[in-house]
Scaffold this motif. Structure first.
Motif, PDB file in Angstrom:
ATOM      1  N   GLU A 165       0.826  -1.206   0.000  1.00 15.33           N
ATOM      2  CA  GLU A 165       0.000   0.000   0.000  1.00 15.33           C
ATOM      3  C   GLU A 165       0.865   1.263   0.000  1.00 15.33           C
ATOM      4  O   GLU A 165       0.571   2.234  -0.696  1.00 15.33           O
ATOM      5  N   ASN A 221       2.147   2.169  -3.628  1.00 17.97           N
ATOM      6  CA  ASN A 221       1.173   2.225  -4.721  1.00 17.97           C
ATOM      7  C   ASN A 221       1.110   0.915  -5.495  1.00 17.97           C
ATOM      8  O   ASN A 221       0.993   0.891  -6.716  1.00 17.97           O
ATOM      9  N   TYR A 228      -1.036  -2.551  -5.950  1.00 17.35           N
ATOM     10  CA  TYR A 228      -2.419  -2.977  -5.737  1.00 17.35           C
ATOM     11  C   TYR A 228      -2.489  -4.495  -5.569  1.00 17.35           C
ATOM     12  O   TYR A 228      -2.198  -5.249  -6.501  1.00 17.35           O
ATOM     13  N   PHE A 251       0.270  -8.699  -7.139  1.00 15.20           N
ATOM     14  CA  PHE A 251      -0.037  -7.273  -7.051  1.00 15.20           C
ATOM     15  C   PHE A 251       0.435  -6.563  -8.315  1.00 15.20           C
ATOM     16  O   PHE A 251       1.261  -7.090  -9.074  1.00 15.20           O
ATOM     17  N   THR A 252      -0.112  -5.393  -8.552  1.00 11.02           N
ATOM     18  CA  THR A 252       0.227  -4.623  -9.748  1.00 11.02           C
ATOM     19  C   THR A 252       0.744  -3.240  -9.353  1.00 11.02           C
ATOM     20  O   THR A 252       0.460  -2.738  -8.263  1.00 11.02           O
ATOM     21  N   PRO A 289      -3.360   0.640 -10.696  1.00 12.70           N
ATOM     22  CA  PRO A 289      -4.489  -0.212 -11.087  1.00 12.70           C
ATOM     23  C   PRO A 289      -4.283  -0.810 -12.477  1.00 12.70           C
ATOM     24  O   PRO A 289      -3.798  -0.136 -13.386  1.00 12.70           O
TER      25      PRO A 289
END
Length: 394
Positions: free
Chosen positions: A305, A308, A310, A374-375, A378
């Motif tokens: 988090e 940044n 996701y 995770f990416t 977005p």
């Protein structure tokens, strides 16, 4: 009265739920619990009380390693019973270890730590790993899968999760002996870079690249992930490497992944995780994985988090790691006639304890292993369900 023996008798009184027998250094035996003893602990000589009080895990681990303590019966069962007893010494963390957690794993120290464990020799690892030389948790789609099949399952599972497309650039941080990057290049046509701090692993991967003629798709470099500059990757994977990063450098790891990923790029992190924040075991820290730290799931998500990243998916493979370690421990015992050709009994006891203690730790739920997807920012182009991971699995 032998005060050392009195101390031990009180120590053993409530240590195990199963019945067992202790044989002391003077030949006296004492039975604990009702029924036949499930195992026997033989104390060849007393361990100083100050060492047990200061760091019981290290004291007993060292005593077993050098032969002061012998166990007749299952080593794994003994360790698992200790983990299942919330009052046992395996659930206590000495002050020395708490301080050790905060030692910095800079570039030089990280390389030394990795080489301490992985550069024992490829010949040694080949004796008890599977045919793919994969040294991380396997994935057993069926209980009867061989270890080699389960390791290939794991590689396939990870590559499906990454949703690879031909021509993409893939980075494997801590690539081991290269099975993942070679499979990714062969199967998906991606350009894969593996990095490792182990000279032995680096040499083996280059041997495989040369043998398979994959120079145009696969590269491996003897490099710390923090040293990668002026490059970006569509996909980044790391399997069993984060445990070497250290508590102080977790943020640096995620910051680096964020920097190296293209916008919307996907990363998969496969890591052992802990539940109580203790981070590691002092015997493991000293003899097996210096500088290691096992993070909690909540720690990892918080860093995602912060940078940044996701989070899309989390999967526990705890039971799979128990089964993997059972295979490794069995293979290790079968290979003892060869191992004894160039390793002494202290080394053998150390590795026997390591493999069996880890199996016990996973099976008891003391530690876990998770895969995180995770990416960077977005990504709205990914499939909406997990069917893309499982649709071709039989």
């Amino acid at each position: 009265m032998d005060l050392d023996k009195v101390f031990y008798k009180n120590l053993f009184k409530n240590l195990f739920t199963d019945p067992f027998v202790v044989e002391y250094w003077d030949g006296e035996s004492e039975r604990y619990g009702d029924g036949d003893g499930k195992f026997k602990i033989i104390l060849r000589e007393p361990i100083p009380k100050s060492e047990i009080i200061g760091d019981s895990s290290l004291a007993f681990g060292e005593a077993y390693t050098i032969g002061k303590i012998q166990i007749e019966g299952s080593v794994r069962n003994v360790v698992e019973l200790l983990y299942n007893n919330n009052d046992s010494f395996l659930h206590r963390n000495p002050t020395s270890l708490k301080l050790a957690r905060f030692l910095s794993n800079g570039l030089k120290r990280s390389k030394e730590n990795v080489q301490f464990h992985y550069d024992i020799g490829n010949d040694f690892y080949q004796l008890w790993l599977d045919d793919t030389m994969t040294y991380s948790c396997a994935y057993f789609r069926h209980p009867e899968d061989t270890l080699t099949k389960a390791q290939k399952n794991k590689i396939d599972h990870i590559l499906r999760k990454l949703n690879l497309q031909q021509g993409q650039r893939l980075l494997d941080i801590g690539c081991g002996w290269g099975e993942l990057i070679i499979t990714a290049a062969r199967k998906y046509g991606v350009k894969a870079l593996g990095i490792t701090l182990s000279q032995e692993q680096n040499d083996k991967v280059w041997e495989r690249i040369n043998n398979e003629g994959l120079y145009n798709l696969v590269d491996v470099q003897l490099l710390d992930y923090r040293e990668l500059k002026n490059q970006t990757f569509d996909r980044i994977v790391s399997v069993g490497m984060l445990e070497h990063v250290g508590k102080k450098h977790l943020g640096e790891y995620f910051a680096t992944v964020q920097r190296l990923l293209t916008e919307g790029g996907i990363s998969l992190l496969h890591s052992i995780t802990g539940r109580d924040g203790r981070g590691t075991n002092s015997w493991i820290e000293k003899y097996i994985f210096p500088g290691g730290y096992i993070p909690r799931v909540s720690e990892l998500i918080r860093f995602m988090e912060d940078f940044n990243l996701y989070l899309l998916d989390v999967e526990s493979l705890r039971n799979h790691y128990t089964r993997t370690l059972e295979h490794w421990a069995q293979n290790f015992e079968k290979a003892l006639p060869i191992i004894r050709g160039n390793k002494d009994e202290t080394f053998i006891r150390m590795w026997r304890l390591y493999l069996n203690a880890c199996a016990a730790s996973f099976h008891s739920g003391n530690i876990d292993v998770h895969q995180f997807i995770f990416t960077k920012g977005p990504n709205n182009e990914l499939p909406w369900t997990r069917e893309y991971i499982y649709s071709h699995v039989s």
